[in-house]
Scaffold this active site. Structure first.
Site, PDB file in Angstrom:
ATOM      1  N   ALA A 244       0.830  -1.199   0.000  1.00  0.00           N
ATOM      2  CA  ALA A 244       0.000   0.000   0.000  1.00  0.00           C
ATOM      3  C   ALA A 244       0.870   1.257   0.000  1.00  0.00           C
ATOM      4  O   ALA A 244       2.079   1.206   0.232  1.00  0.00           O
ATOM      5  CB  ALA A 244      -0.916   0.007   1.219  1.00  0.00           C
TER       6      ALA A 244
ATOM      7  N   GLY B 134      -0.167  -5.413   0.374  1.00  0.00           N
ATOM      8  CA  GLY B 134      -1.267  -5.429  -0.577  1.00  0.00           C
ATOM      9  C   GLY B 134      -0.912  -6.132  -1.866  1.00  0.00           C
ATOM     10  O   GLY B 134      -1.782  -6.713  -2.528  1.00  0.00           O
TER      11      GLY B 134
ATOM     12  N   GLU C 280      -1.441  -9.704  -1.137  1.00  0.00           N
ATOM     13  CA  GLU C 280      -2.889  -9.930  -1.035  1.00  0.00           C
ATOM     14  C   GLU C 280      -3.547  -9.938  -2.414  1.00  0.00           C
ATOM     15  O   GLU C 280      -4.489 -10.709  -2.652  1.00  0.00           O
ATOM     16  CB  GLU C 280      -3.509  -8.852  -0.139  1.00  0.00           C
ATOM     17  CG  GLU C 280      -3.136  -9.036   1.328  1.00  0.00           C
ATOM     18  CD  GLU C 280      -3.569  -7.866   2.189  1.00  0.00           C
ATOM     19  OE1 GLU C 280      -4.376  -8.079   3.105  1.00  0.00           O
ATOM     20  OE2 GLU C 280      -3.099  -6.732   1.947  1.00  0.00           O
TER      21      GLU C 280
ATOM     22  N   GLU D 293       2.767  -6.088   7.375  1.00  0.00           N
ATOM     23  CA  GLU D 293       1.978  -5.058   8.066  1.00  0.00           C
ATOM     24  C   GLU D 293       2.259  -4.993   9.556  1.00  0.00           C
ATOM     25  O   GLU D 293       2.156  -3.925  10.183  1.00  0.00           O
ATOM     26  CB  GLU D 293       0.474  -5.313   7.835  1.00  0.00           C
ATOM     27  CG  GLU D 293      -0.003  -5.046   6.415  1.00  0.00           C
ATOM     28  CD  GLU D 293       0.153  -6.241   5.493  1.00  0.00           C
ATOM     29  OE1 GLU D 293      -0.384  -6.194   4.369  1.00  0.00           O
ATOM     30  OE2 GLU D 293       0.798  -7.246   5.896  1.00  0.00           O
TER      31      GLU D 293
END
Length: 255
Positions: free
Chosen positions: A61, A106, A109, A129
């Site tokens: 991110a 991300g 993911e 994270e």
């Protein structure tokens, strides 16, 4: 645009294009959702490749963008984040992720939203994270655990460590490791092969597996049974069975 779509020979390539690291900011997330919905609708797209380019898939991110967001802002935004990734996961067509360089946070993911993952031998994957005092928020705690099992998922999520391609293959996090120069070519070949297959049967197979994993086995069997019987109403089933009887297996030309 930070994400683009190119279609050729039945394969739609969703290309992340936000150099240098393809950081997944809000605009990129929203564009991913739009393109996932577009390839879902389009009949000329029969399989999909997720691609970040030759150097990096996505390093995560946009941390600078998130740093200024407070709790109230993230309560609102977190659903949009998850909705974007869920739209990719629910594309009712075969989806392969072609992973080069970093696929972190991300980026990892997003790769988890694909049906199949081909990684470069220089790829590094992980959910870092926890190192920011956070947890994965775009489906990582759920899709990762379903893919590799809860213990392996917790190891990656609790430590935030990065895994190289060979370990990712051992964990089941990726399905194939190839030289970096071959990643996109092999991903496109995988998608193109399936793009020539029976579209409704492929959709039925994907939805039966995915929906069945979310429920008990009796319900899963009912989902499978419904799709199985329903395919007897399709032209592809007629073509496939006629070709098998007349020419042998594997020679059907589906429309």
């Amino acid at each position: 645009m930070t994400v683009n779509l190119e279609v050729a020979d039945g394969v739609g390539t969703i290309r992340l294009d936000r150099p240098p690291m393809n950081a997944l900011d809000i605009a990129t997330q929203d564009r991913l959702r739009e393109l996932a919905e577009e390839v879902t609708r389009r009949d000329d797209v029969r399989a999909v490749v997720l691609w970040g380019g030759e150097k990096v898939f996505a390093a995560g991110a946009d941390i600078k963008e998130m740093q200024v967001m407070d709790h109230a802002a993230m309560v609102v935004r977190s659903k949009g984040l998850q909705d974007a990734f869920t739209a990719v996961a629910r594309i009712p067509k075969p989806v392969v992720a072609a992973l080069t360089g970093y696929a972190l946070g991300g980026g990892c993911e997003l790769a988890l939203c694909a049906d199949f993952r081909i990684a470069a031998d220089n790829a590094k994957l992980g959910q870092p994270e926890i190192l920011l005092g956070l947890i994965p928020g775009a489906g990582g705690t759920q899709r990762l655990a379903r893919l590799v099992g809860p213990s392996k998922a917790k190891d990656l999520i609790f430590t935030g460590r990065q895994v190289k391609a060979d370990e990712a293959l051992t964990l089941g996090l990726v399905d194939r490791v190839v030289p970096a120069a071959e990643v996109h070519e092999q991903a496109h070949a995988w998608a193109a092969r399936l793009a020539a297959g029976p579209a409704l049967a492929l959709r039925a197979a994907k939805e039966s597996v995915d929906a069945g994993l979310e429920t008990d086995i009796d319900t899963g069997l009912a989902i499978e049974r419904t799709w199985f019987a329903g395919l007897f109403a399709t032209e592809d089933r007629e073509i496939g069975m006629r070709s098998f009887v007349e020419e042998g297996p594997g020679k059907a030309k589906f429309r």
